[in-house]
Write an enzyme that holds these catalytic residues in place. Structure first.
Site, PDB file in Angstrom:
ATOM      1  N   LYS A  83      -6.840  -2.965  -4.835  1.00 57.20           N
ATOM      2  CA  LYS A  83      -5.644  -2.631  -4.138  1.00 57.20           C
ATOM      3  C   LYS A  83      -4.543  -2.888  -5.145  1.00 57.20           C
ATOM      4  CE  LYS A  83      -2.797  -3.576   0.013  1.00 57.20           C
ATOM      5  NZ  LYS A  83      -2.939  -4.409   1.447  1.00 57.20           N
TER       6      LYS A  83
ATOM      7  N   SER B 110      -2.090  -1.205   5.357  1.00 60.35           N
ATOM      8  CA  SER B 110      -1.710  -1.298   4.102  1.00 60.35           C
ATOM      9  C   SER B 110      -2.844  -1.005   2.951  1.00 60.35           C
ATOM     10  CB  SER B 110      -0.886  -2.537   3.544  1.00 60.35           C
ATOM     11  OG  SER B 110      -1.555  -3.621   3.558  1.00 60.35           O
TER      12      SER B 110
ATOM     13  N   SER C 128      -4.475  -5.134   8.102  1.00 60.68           N
ATOM     14  CA  SER C 128      -4.347  -4.206   6.799  1.00 60.68           C
ATOM     15  C   SER C 128      -5.802  -3.991   6.203  1.00 60.68           C
ATOM     16  CB  SER C 128      -3.321  -4.584   5.796  1.00 60.68           C
ATOM     17  OG  SER C 128      -2.047  -4.448   6.278  1.00 60.68           O
TER      18      SER C 128
END
Length: 519
Positions: free
Chosen positions: A109, A189, A213
């Site tokens: 990420k 997210s 998330s």
């Protein structure tokens, strides 16, 4: 006939038509099932000389270049990925393999620092020089021999910029799509991490979670996601929301890959005080503790959250039957204190964001170092405010400090009641874990009113308490995946992994996405 199939597959790749993950890798050679194979299966092939890390990495890179044009899960590729893979192959040939992650391609990420790749948190304000050093967890992955493929898109600033933010959108990567139905949202997210794993763009991805998330995008994109106990994995070098709730964790298409990756990620870090609380007897190899019979004799609470969606209700009821068929005792539960926790959590997070983000930015050269500077950058930038605003940034500018008694009361209330909500429920029913639906069906992606189709979540109790939570594919609402979450007491990561793996074995429902434009 095989030559004709190969020609057709090559033509499909050239035209950007999504094809099965195994088919792309198998053109002109034995098929490599990128979607279905686990890390232990890949390692067995590499040990027998039937597969190399270079071939595996090239297959994922080729798939990213073709399939990701529809999903938009990957922000950047590491130009050294094939060199990393070649180094892994050399270690294997010379008897110096570093363990089960050696040679395995992984996406990160893009709020996780990498010294060779710019880390943006999705914001154009951070499109500057790469961080000075890898995040601690990245150093651990590299030491284990993992191949860092690149960076995954995310909801900008981990979805903490606007009250009307659309999940999966960032100024750098724009919109990540759900690979099952492309006009549907990937949730949460860690959207690029979930969608990237679901689309077989990497074997594993690393996400981060403050509240939902990891587990929500994993549930919505039909993969496994583990939100560890806070303090199990270092947060050093990760753009934060709150040190009181943030943690990183692995996402993969099966539980064993998640367990293998977590074993590498975990560990104490002097720069992250939360990791000092990790017990000395915490398991070092979670994969060895997975066993098909883990549900036999287990006591599991089911928090149904019934009534939000009939497909979710159906899948939860079927999951309960599956758990019982494998020898578990399942009892109905409700989670207390949810309203009190919800009321205290958000204002506490605002204060913690105002404290923690500038501390992170101070270590990044050439970027804004305050939230006020970020606000001004966004106002001038032609892209950043094109879809929604920055209300949370603006609220953070006036948030009270951490010495404020109201803030201190809010944080104490949120954390203590979230922990009590799990601890007391488990004690009252003598439970090993609690299960609940992770997500409702993915909603259509729109702009202007946020995630207006968001139906339900079970992430809050484990997220605010800092307890472990794992989601596993449980079924489908039409084409759209629904996950089942297992959460439990602090440091019980091995327990939820084992229970989730046994459930996965008993309920092998996951199917690859078909990249449908709409339904």
């Amino acid at each position: 006939m095989s030559r004709l199939i190969s020609v057709l597959l090559l033509l499909a790749v050239a035209l950007g038509v999504p094809v099965p993950a195994g088919a792309v890798a198998g053109v002109g050679r034995p098929a490599l099932d990128l979607d279905g194979m686990t890390i232990p299966e890949l390692q067995a092939l590499m040990d027998r000389g039937r597969l190399s890390s270079v071939r595996l990495t090239r297959a994922y890179l080729d798939r990213i270049r073709t399939v990701d044009r529809k999903v938009h899960a990957v922000l950047a590729l590491d130009p050294t990925a094939l060199a990393q893979a070649a180094a892994s192959d050399l270690r294997r040939r010379t008897g110096h393999t570093r363990g089960p992650l050696d040679g395995i391609p992984i996406l990160l990420k893009d709020n996780i620092d990498t010294r060779r790749l710019t880390t943006t948190a999705g914001s154009r304000a951070l499109l500057a020089a790469p961080p000075r050093a890898d995040a601690t967890l990245v150093r651990r992955l590299r030491a284990a021999g993992a191949v860092i493929l690149g960076k995954a898109n995310l909801s900008e600033w981990a979805n903490f910029r606007s009250t009307n933010a659309t999940s999966g959108w960032s100024g750098v990567g724009l919109q990540t799509n759900n690979p099952y139905v492309l006009d549907r949202n990937p949730c949460g997210s860690s959207s690029g991490s979930g969608a990237g794993v679901a689309a077989a763009l990497a074997q594993v991805a690393i996400g981060t979670e403050t509240d939902g998330s990891i587990v929500c995008p994993a549930g919505a994109t039909g993969v496994v996601g583990h939100k560890p106990t806070l303090g199990l994995v270092s947060r050093t070098g990760i753009a934060p929301i709150s040190a009181e709730q943030d943690t990183a964790g692995p996402m993969a298409r099966n539980v064993v890959d998640v367990a293998i990756t977590l074993s590498v990620l975990q560990g104490r870090d002097p720069a992250d005080p939360a990791t000092s609380a990790s017990p000395d007897d915490q398991p070092s190899d979670y994969a060895r503790l997975l066993r098909p019979g883990a549900l036999r004799g287990a006591r599991i609470g089911v928090w149904r959250q019934a009534g939000a969606d009939p497909d979710v209700d159906r899948i939860v009821s079927r999951s309960v039957a599956t758990l019982r068929s494998r020898g578990a005792t399942v009892v109905e539960v409700e989670i207390p204190y949810r309203e009190e926790v919800n009321a205290a959590e958000f204002p506490a997070l605002l204060t913690e964001f105002a404290r923690d983000l500038p501390a992170y930015l101070a270590g990044r050269p050439g970027v804004p170092h305050t939230i006020a500077e970020l606000v001004e950058f966004n106002r001038r930038d032609p892209v950043e405010l094109s879809r929604f605003g920055q209300e949370l940034f603006e609220q953070a500018l006036t948030a009270p400090g951490t010495d404020d008694p109201t803030y201190q009361r809010q944080r104490a209330t949120a954390t203590s009641l979230a922990r009590r909500s799990i601890d007391e429920t488990m004690a009252a029913h003598d439970l090993d874990a609690i299960v609940s639906p992770t997500n409702g069906p993915a909603w259509r992606t729109t702009y202007g009113s946020g995630d207006e189709g968001f139906l339900l979540s079970s992430s809050g109790p484990a997220a605010v308490s800092g307890y472990p939570n794992i989601t596993v594919p449980a079924g489908y609402a039409g084409e759209l995946p629904i996950g089942l979450s297992f959460f439990s007491a602090r440091w019980a990561d091995a327990t939820v992994l084992a229970l989730a793996a046994a459930y996965e074995s008993a309920n092998p429902v996951r199917r690859p996405p078909r990249f449908l434009p709409t339904t």
